[in-house]
Scaffold this active site. Structure first.
Site, PDB file in Angstrom:
ATOM      1  N   LYS A  21      18.174   8.897 -73.915  1.00  0.00           N
ATOM      2  CA  LYS A  21      17.843   7.599 -74.520  1.00  0.00           C
ATOM      3  C   LYS A  21      16.610   7.706 -75.405  1.00  0.00           C
ATOM      4  CE  LYS A  21      17.016   5.492 -70.596  1.00  0.00           C
ATOM      5  NZ  LYS A  21      17.183   6.593 -69.619  1.00  0.00           N
ATOM      6  N   ARG A  96      15.573  -2.266 -66.022  1.00  0.00           N
ATOM      7  CA  ARG A  96      16.043  -1.279 -65.050  1.00  0.00           C
ATOM      8  C   ARG A  96      16.485  -1.928 -63.744  1.00  0.00           C
ATOM      9  NH1 ARG A  96      12.858   3.438 -67.075  1.00  0.00           N
ATOM     10  NH2 ARG A  96      13.274   5.260 -65.816  1.00  0.00           N
ATOM     11  N   ARG A 135      13.191  20.110 -68.713  1.00  0.00           N
ATOM     12  CA  ARG A 135      12.578  19.347 -69.815  1.00  0.00           C
ATOM     13  C   ARG A 135      11.089  19.651 -69.968  1.00  0.00           C
ATOM     14  NH1 ARG A 135      13.343  12.895 -70.167  1.00  0.00           N
ATOM     15  NH2 ARG A 135      12.188  12.829 -68.205  1.00  0.00           N
ATOM     16  N   ARG A 168       6.645  16.918 -67.086  1.00  0.00           N
ATOM     17  CA  ARG A 168       6.266  15.657 -66.453  1.00  0.00           C
ATOM     18  C   ARG A 168       6.223  15.833 -64.947  1.00  0.00           C
ATOM     19  NH1 ARG A 168       9.861  10.855 -68.960  1.00  0.00           N
ATOM     20  NH2 ARG A 168       9.779  10.289 -66.758  1.00  0.00           N
ATOM     21  N   ARG A 179      14.806   9.837 -58.405  1.00  0.00           N
ATOM     22  CA  ARG A 179      14.987   8.970 -59.581  1.00  0.00           C
ATOM     23  C   ARG A 179      16.460   8.685 -59.853  1.00  0.00           C
ATOM     24  NH1 ARG A 179      12.171  12.363 -63.853  1.00  0.00           N
ATOM     25  NH2 ARG A 179      12.548  10.670 -65.305  1.00  0.00           N
TER      26      ARG A 179
END
Ligand code: AMP
Length: 222
Positions: A21, A96, A135, A168, A179
């Site tokens: 996204k 969310r 990532r 992160r 998550r």
């Protein structure tokens, strides 16, 4: 979009963490000249600066939990009251939860700003895990890379701005699993919420970044 040719771009990008996204929203917001409103980026900035909001949000974020609705709703209300939001926006990572979606609906109704569409990025669970754990993100411009599938030209350095790449805190495997569970339980119900309002459009979130971007343009009616 929604209201016909030339209507203001007001979109929500919806999908699990790691769906792409942010990557798509950042580029398309630039292309369309509207702000990219990413609640995750806003919170990480507040954490980095050490504001009261940042101190409150950090403990939830580090655990992979959601920050309380009231906090996020205030943050979005404040952000959408900035002058640049009158030209439109892409919301990324918000709403969310159902209460957040209801709050957004009310906020936009009061402003007389109808939401254009909600774009859902569909990606398999195995691919999400692979993407999130590999990532690496630029500290400066937030551009995302991947250790194996989208590596930077120089290890640890952002191709776009030369900033430092980092992992992160919440991209560790244990936190990623939390998550994804939080997504399934609290965010996935938004699919039905927006489908029933006729706003939902689904794009495949796997494949070449450019091909996905074209699919998002079409889904957005832009
Ligand atoms: P993201 O960068 O979108 O993956 O967000 C990172 C973290 O920020 C999430 O795991 C949450 O802890 C928090 N966060 C971001 N957006 C929201 C939201 N709309 N509601 C609650 N928490 C959020």
């Amino acid at each position: 979009m929604g209201g016909g040719a030339g209507a203001t771009i007001r979109l929500v990008f919806l999908g699990p963490p790691g769906a792409g996204k942010g990557t798509q929203a950042r580029e398309l917001a630039r292309e369309w000249g509207v702000p990219h409103v990413a609640t995750g980026d806003m919170l990480r900035e507040a954490v980095a600066v050490g504001t009261r909001l940042g101190r409150e949000a950090q403990r939830y974020m580090d655990q992979g939990a959601l920050v309380p609705d009231a906090v996020i709703i205030d943050l979005i209300a404040e952000r959408l009251s900035q002058p640049d939001a009158t030209s439109g926006f892409i919301l990324d990572g918000f709403p969310r939860t159902i209460p957040q979606a209801e709050a957004l609906e009310k906020l936009l109704k009061d402003l007389d700003w109808p939401l254009g569409r909600v774009i859902f990025f569909e990606v398999s669970q195995a691919e999400l895990l692979r993407r999130l754990t590999g990532r690496r993100v630029c500290r400066n411009c937030q551009t995302a890379f991947h250790l194996t599938s989208a590596p930077p030209k120089r290890p640890g350095v952002c191709d776009r701005c030369g900033g430092e790449l980092y992992q992160r805190e919440d991209d560790s495997e244990a936190t990623v699993l939390t998550r994804l569970k939080v997504y399934r339980e609290q965010t996935a119900p938004l699919l039905e919420y927006y489908r029933s309002r006729g706003l939902l459009r689904t794009v495949p979130g796997e494949g070449a970044i450019e091909a996905i971007r074209s699919a998002v343009r079409r889904a957005a009616g832009a």
